[in-house]
Scaffold this motif. Structure first.
Motif, PDB file in Angstrom:
ATOM      1  N   SER A 250       6.988 -32.397  54.187  1.00 27.65           N
ATOM      2  CA  SER A 250       6.815 -33.316  55.313  1.00 27.65           C
ATOM      3  C   SER A 250       7.232 -34.741  54.976  1.00 27.65           C
ATOM      4  N   TYR A 251       7.484 -35.031  53.704  1.00 28.52           N
ATOM      5  CA  TYR A 251       7.874 -36.380  53.296  1.00 28.52           C
ATOM      6  C   TYR A 251       9.381 -36.521  53.081  1.00 28.52           C
ATOM      7  N   LEU A 252      10.108 -35.408  53.148  1.00 24.72           N
ATOM      8  CA  LEU A 252      11.555 -35.448  52.921  1.00 24.72           C
ATOM      9  C   LEU A 252      12.247 -36.218  54.039  1.00 24.72           C
ATOM     10  N   TYR A 253      13.160 -37.102  53.653  1.00 28.38           N
ATOM     11  CA  TYR A 253      13.894 -37.895  54.636  1.00 28.38           C
ATOM     12  C   TYR A 253      14.897 -37.037  55.395  1.00 28.38           C
ATOM     13  N   ASN A 254      15.556 -36.140  54.687  1.00 27.54           N
ATOM     14  CA  ASN A 254      16.520 -35.233  55.307  1.00 27.54           C
ATOM     15  C   ASN A 254      16.368 -33.873  54.624  1.00 27.54           C
ATOM     16  N   PRO A 255      15.584 -32.963  55.205  1.00 30.87           N
ATOM     17  CA  PRO A 255      15.236 -31.705  54.527  1.00 30.87           C
ATOM     18  C   PRO A 255      16.435 -30.863  54.103  1.00 30.87           C
ATOM     19  N   VAL A 256      17.557 -30.955  54.806  1.00 30.66           N
ATOM     20  CA  VAL A 256      18.690 -30.088  54.471  1.00 30.66           C
ATOM     21  C   VAL A 256      19.338 -30.481  53.154  1.00 30.66           C
ATOM     22  N   THR A 257      18.997 -31.652  52.611  1.00 28.15           N
ATOM     23  CA  THR A 257      19.619 -32.088  51.360  1.00 28.15           C
ATOM     24  C   THR A 257      18.954 -31.475  50.131  1.00 28.15           C
ATOM     25  N   SER A 298      31.117 -32.216  49.192  1.00 34.47           N
ATOM     26  CA  SER A 298      30.847 -32.896  47.932  1.00 34.47           C
ATOM     27  C   SER A 298      29.346 -32.942  47.725  1.00 34.47           C
ATOM     28  N   ASN A 299      28.956 -33.299  46.514  1.00 35.89           N
ATOM     29  CA  ASN A 299      27.533 -33.415  46.227  1.00 35.89           C
ATOM     30  C   ASN A 299      27.147 -34.857  45.913  1.00 35.89           C
ATOM     31  N   THR A 300      27.884 -35.810  46.492  1.00 33.67           N
ATOM     32  CA  THR A 300      27.601 -37.220  46.274  1.00 33.67           C
ATOM     33  C   THR A 300      26.620 -37.718  47.329  1.00 33.67           C
ATOM     34  N   PHE A 301      25.452 -37.099  47.383  1.00 31.82           N
ATOM     35  CA  PHE A 301      24.406 -37.536  48.289  1.00 31.82           C
ATOM     36  C   PHE A 301      23.104 -37.604  47.508  1.00 31.82           C
ATOM     37  N   ASN A 302      22.092 -38.164  48.125  1.00 26.53           N
ATOM     38  CA  ASN A 302      20.796 -38.285  47.480  1.00 26.53           C
ATOM     39  C   ASN A 302      19.761 -37.443  48.225  1.00 26.53           C
ATOM     40  N   VAL A 303      18.726 -37.043  47.519  1.00 27.22           N
ATOM     41  CA  VAL A 303      17.554 -36.431  48.130  1.00 27.22           C
ATOM     42  C   VAL A 303      16.475 -37.505  48.165  1.00 27.22           C
ATOM     43  N   SER A 304      15.906 -37.762  49.331  1.00 28.98           N
ATOM     44  CA  SER A 304      15.004 -38.901  49.491  1.00 28.98           C
ATOM     45  C   SER A 304      13.679 -38.473  50.111  1.00 28.98           C
ATOM     46  N   TRP A 305      12.626 -39.152  49.661  1.00 23.79           N
ATOM     47  CA  TRP A 305      11.290 -38.975  50.203  1.00 23.79           C
ATOM     48  C   TRP A 305      10.765 -40.334  50.648  1.00 23.79           C
ATOM     49  N   SER A 306       9.992 -40.332  51.733  1.00 26.68           N
ATOM     50  CA  SER A 306       9.422 -41.576  52.255  1.00 26.68           C
ATOM     51  C   SER A 306       7.913 -41.391  52.426  1.00 26.68           C
ATOM     52  N   PHE A 307       7.124 -42.355  51.942  1.00 31.86           N
ATOM     53  CA  PHE A 307       5.670 -42.240  51.964  1.00 31.86           C
ATOM     54  C   PHE A 307       5.049 -43.462  52.635  1.00 31.86           C
ATOM     55  N   ASN A 308       4.074 -43.213  53.489  1.00 33.22           N
ATOM     56  CA  ASN A 308       3.311 -44.296  54.098  1.00 33.22           C
ATOM     57  C   ASN A 308       2.331 -44.858  53.079  1.00 33.22           C
ATOM     58  N   VAL A 309       2.319 -46.169  52.953  1.00 34.17           N
ATOM     59  CA  VAL A 309       1.390 -46.852  52.056  1.00 34.17           C
ATOM     60  C   VAL A 309       0.898 -48.113  52.769  1.00 34.17           C
ATOM     61  N   PHE A 375      11.560 -42.958  47.622  1.00 32.52           N
ATOM     62  CA  PHE A 375      12.048 -42.488  46.329  1.00 32.52           C
ATOM     63  C   PHE A 375      13.222 -41.557  46.576  1.00 32.52           C
ATOM     64  N   SER A 376      14.227 -41.640  45.712  1.00 30.35           N
ATOM     65  CA  SER A 376      15.406 -40.791  45.857  1.00 30.35           C
ATOM     66  C   SER A 376      15.865 -40.328  44.479  1.00 30.35           C
ATOM     67  N   ILE A 377      16.528 -39.188  44.468  1.00 32.74           N
ATOM     68  CA  ILE A 377      17.211 -38.720  43.268  1.00 32.74           C
ATOM     69  C   ILE A 377      18.654 -38.435  43.645  1.00 32.74           C
ATOM     70  N   GLY A 378      19.570 -38.711  42.734  1.00 29.18           N
ATOM     71  CA  GLY A 378      20.982 -38.499  43.028  1.00 29.18           C
ATOM     72  C   GLY A 378      21.785 -38.270  41.763  1.00 29.18           C
ATOM     73  N   PRO A 379      22.944 -37.646  41.885  1.00 32.06           N
ATOM     74  CA  PRO A 379      23.758 -37.282  40.715  1.00 32.06           C
ATOM     75  C   PRO A 379      24.443 -38.486  40.098  1.00 32.06           C
ATOM     76  N   ARG A 380      24.911 -38.294  38.878  1.00 29.23           N
ATOM     77  CA  ARG A 380      25.683 -39.313  38.166  1.00 29.23           C
ATOM     78  C   ARG A 380      27.073 -38.772  37.844  1.00 29.23           C
ATOM     79  N   ALA A 381      28.034 -39.659  37.846  1.00 24.91           N
ATOM     80  CA  ALA A 381      29.413 -39.247  37.560  1.00 24.91           C
ATOM     81  C   ALA A 381      29.583 -38.809  36.116  1.00 24.91           C
ATOM     82  N   ASP A 382      28.740 -39.330  35.211  1.00 28.37           N
ATOM     83  CA  ASP A 382      28.901 -38.994  33.792  1.00 28.37           C
ATOM     84  C   ASP A 382      28.080 -37.776  33.378  1.00 28.37           C
TER      85      ASP A 382
END
Length: 841
Positions: A250-257, A298-309, A375-382
């Motif tokens: 329920s916190y995922l910004y875009n669940p399909v990612t 491509s896989n140059t996208f991020n997986v993001s979560w958003s939390f109410n605080v 918060f997000s996680i994403g790939p690195r080119a290296d």
């Protein structure tokens, strides 16, 4: 929930900054054993077992209790005695005056404190309780009440540093007729070093403070979120410290990612040596990883979560990792993002030296006035493997420093000579400071608009939740004095809107309500008034004023003034009689716009954006171009509006580093991937608007088949298939000249190119649109293979516009930038009595 531009800390600095912090990743003492006290069933005369704990009834007779409670209290029991309600929540202790539990603490350290609340059926109506709770000088709960609709128990969890001696937990009813209650209590020692004393500090919106936040253990922490990423609900039966963990979906910004991943039994036994108290092994056996499938180019996208605080608060954050997805060592490195501008390299092998071994990282993160932490996680080119993962996340709010609640104490006796000396010294120091301040003020040079750097003013929090700004008010003006002459009194705006009469409301957006108003001279205006909890806040308010005070153009909505009195944030614009372009595309109650009118509207909006990019002082990027932000006046002249997300972006600058903001469906994918904002991001969004104008359908429509949900993707597919005519708005199909349609589709396709470098500048878009209009008006028919843009005879038929390869601008009087330092002041008594406005229309 703030992503996408990140700034890596240099290795030379980060090695110093995080060295001591990562030493805290070593496991707490293995000598720790789960304590047997204090677990209390309040109001009960029997002991109750729950998830491996024995809760002692505080009304038990004949049992020597190691705690006491003082003050007027009584016990209350569930009148229904429902078998569905756990025994722990069928009794409660009720306090009608300030009362407290007192515990004898034999070991100093960090303690977990849990308060259990459940409003079962009783004559006392527990839902009506209204009270405060404090402990160790911390105000833990303020004006607390339990929602009547709550059908499950509420558990408030805190971490406190407690010293040897007596520890008091205070319950304080609010109001003479109110009371306090509690169903159960837990007070027990946590593992040694479970909470670090310092951690890297991330300030508002993800700006690193480049140092550590120290003294965490001296403050109280309240658990806000505890997330089992990629897994299911975990209850105290699954956790060695009796914690609850909830799924992350329920916190995922875009669940399909993202997709769930689980631990494979044939992997190495990573549980050997892990401390079971940091997090359950079930947390580390599941994860969310990037959802890379055949449909993604491509896989140059991020997986993001958003939390109410809580807004503008400080939080202790623990992020859990365990590489259960890699097949071999050292092949996976990725980025963890916090808010927009902060990132840290996550290298599982570097942290643990082995595959599928758990580790965690702690931070102290400040929230802003949006009330969200992302918060997000994403790939690195290296990295050999272009993916990323996350296993768990905990967010605890830092309640405050010890002493935030006054304690009883004996007055200190201070010798009189010390008092006298302090007074004299204080007076002398004050005089010296006064002289220094005066010298600084005399030497300081006034700043002009052009060289002034905009930054939000600090907001002092406090006060009633019923205020316009729910968490407090600004001391002084929200907007520094720019000598713009744009300030309008609150009384003047009340007069214009008939005291914000609900009948005057004409719309509602992320900033707040929009009212129609009439000034004293009869001029019609639109009044945007912020409201508590709105999606936009002080930063957007200030940005809007900054941008609109520096520009003037026939196709940009003009700012008349603003008000920041009494915690208000109000913007006053020229009134756009016909409203938003979107309404004229979808609202069947309004007359349908003709194809020619739509082209003229698009041309006007393109002119406004082109001026914003290249003609305005300094150059701006709008960052939220969409059909609701293109307004129409009485003559259907288009004007771009809503500049709250705009950023300064000079033409000679390749990109602006900024967090990704905008609206889904219009958001530039290149901007989303690279976190680099350019004027071409506006061009992409405008391309979506062009398809909206052509098809009269929203940018995102989830009710349609999957391939048609996103208008930009669907439009390009139809154009490539040669079926674009099938999705054209039926009300204008018969009006469109085929050559005009082809040229219009070509423009939209150019704007929607995946790579921003392949998109034309807005000046060229404007020129192409004018050419499409010329084709429509002259009725010239061309074959699909002809390049109409290079046809000489058609070029001669166009309006007299100079066109350059990458820059063009119509020579209109309103296109000229305003240089406020040199422009003459214009008295505007016909707009506001006793109000001076520079260049406002």
């Amino acid at each position: 929930m703030e992503k996408r531009h990140f700034r890596e800390i240099p290795y030379s600095f980060s090695s110093l900054l995080f060295l001591l912090h990562f030493l805290s990743l070593q496991l707490p003492s293995s000598a720790y054993t789960r304590p047997e006290e204090y677990f209390i069933s309040c109001g009960s005369d029997t002991n109750i077992s729950s998830a491996g704990r024995t809760f002692t009834g505080d009304s038990s007779s004949g049992i020597s209790l190691s705690f006491t409670f003082k003050g007027q209290s009584s016990t209350v029991k569930d009148s229904n005695r429902s078998t569905k309600t756990p025994s722990l929540y069928q009794t409660a202790r009720l306090f009608r005056e300030n009362s407290f539990y007192e515990f004898e603490i034999s070991t100093s350290g960090t303690y977990l404190l849990r308060l259990h609340f459940f409003a079962f059926s009783s004559p006392d109506n527990l839902s009506a309780a209204h009270f405060d709770v404090s402990a160790s000088g911390f105000s833990l709960l303020k004006n607390f009440t339990l929602q009547t609709s709550s059908s499950i128990p509420l558990i408030e969890e805190f971490f406190l540093s407690i010293s040897i001696g007596k520890f008091s937990l205070n319950f304080m009813p609010q109001g003479s007729s109110s009371f306090a209650f509690v169903n159960a209590l837990e007070v027990f020692l946590a593992p040694e070093d479970f909470i670090p004393n310092d951690a890297p500090h991330i300030s508002r919106a993800g700006r690193s403070s480049n140092n550590s936040y120290e003294g965490i253990r001296s403050e109280a922490l309240q658990t806000i979120h505890r997330i089992n990423v990629g897994g299911s609900n975990l209850t105290p039966d699954n956790d060695t410290l009796w914690r609850y963990w909830v799924p992350d979906d329920s916190y995922l910004y875009n669940p399909v990612t993202a997709k769930n991943s689980t631990f494979h039994p044939d992997r190495p036994n990573y549980l050997e040596g892990i401390n079971e108290y940091i997090a359950p092994d079930l947390v580390y056996q599941t994860a969310k990883e990037m959802n890379i499938d055949g449909n993604r180019t491509s896989n140059t996208f991020n997986v993001s979560w958003s939390f109410n605080v809580s807004k503008n608060a400080r939080h202790f954050v623990r992020v859990h990792f365990c590489d259960i997805i890699s097949q071999s060592l050292g092949v996976l490195r990725f980025n963890l993002f916090i808010f927009s501008n902060y990132s840290i390299l996550i290298d599982p092998y570097d942290k643990t030296g082995q595959l599928a071994a758990p580790f965690y990282i702690d931070f102290v993160v400040d929230s802003d006035d949006s009330g969200l932490v992302n918060f997000s996680i994403g790939p690195r080119a290296d990295s050999d493997e272009k993916t990323a993962f996350l296993n768990g996340l905990e967010i605890l709010q830092i309640v405050g420093e010890s002493g935030s609640v006054s304690r009883k104490h004996e007055p200190n006796k201070t010798p009189i000579f010390i008092v006298v000396g302090s007074v004299i010294g204080g007076i002398g120091l004050s005089c010296i400071l006064a002289v220094v301040i005066c010298l600084c003020l005399r030497c300081r040079k006034p700043k002009t608009v052009e060289n002034w750097e905009w930054s939000p003013r600090p907001v002092r929090r406090g006060g009633s939740s019923q205020n316009r700004m729910p968490e407090g008010s600004v001391i002084g003006s929200r907007v520094p004095d720019l000598n713009l002459g744009l300030k309008i009194s609150f009384a003047e705006i009340q007069f214009a809107t008939n005291n914000f009469d609900v009948k005057m409301i004409v719309g509602k957006g992320g900033f707040g309500l929009v009212f129609r108003g009439t000034l004293r001279n009869g001029m019609k205006v639109a009044v945007k008034r912020s409201e508590p909890g709105s999606g936009q806040g002080l930063s957007e308010f200030q940005t809007e004023i900054m941008v609109l005070s520096k520009i003037r153009h026939r196709h940009l909505v003009s700012l008349i003034g603003y008000c920041d009195e009494m915690s208000e944030m109000i913007l006053v614009y020229e009134f756009m009689e016909k409203g938003a372009l979107r309404d004229h595309l979808y609202n069947l109650a309004l007359p349908s716009l003709s194809w020619t009118q739509r082209l003229e509207i698009c041309i006007g909006a393109a002119k406004g954006l082109h001026y914003l990019h290249r003609g305005a002082a300094g150059g701006f990027i709008h960052r939220d171009v969409k059909s609701t932000n293109i307004l129409l006046d009485e003559e259907l002249v288009a004007k771009v509006a809503d500049f709250g997300l705009s950023r300064l972006g000079p033409p000679d600058q390749t990109h602006v580093s900024t967090g990704v903001k905008g609206t889904f469906g219009y958001l530039d994918p290149d901007y989303f991937r690279t976190q680099q904002l350019t004027e071409k991001s506006d061009v992409y969004s405008f391309g979506v608007v062009l398809l909206e104008v052509l098809c009269a359908r929203p940018a995102i429509n989830t009710l349609l088949p999957r391939e048609q949900v996103n208008l930009a993707e669907w439009g390009i597919i139809c154009k490539n298939k040669g079926t674009l005519e099938q999705i054209v708005d039926p009300s204008i199909k018969s009006q469109i000249n085929l050559s005009s349609l082809r040229k219009f589709a070509e423009i939209a396709e150019k704007c929607l190119q995946e790579c921003s470098a392949d998109r034309p500048p807005m000046g060229d878009v404007q020129w192409y649109l004018e050419y499409a209009l010329q084709l429509q008006q002259t009725g010239i028919e061309r074959e699909p293979h002809e390049d109409s843009a290079t046809d000489a005879s058609a070029m001669l038929a166009l309006p007299n516009i100079q066109r350059f390869a990458s820059f063009s601008m119509s020579a209109e009087k309103d296109d000229m930038p305003i240089l406020r330092e040199d422009s003459a002041n214009i008295w505007a008594s016909e707009v506001f009595s006793q109000l001076r406005i520079d260049d406002a229309r």
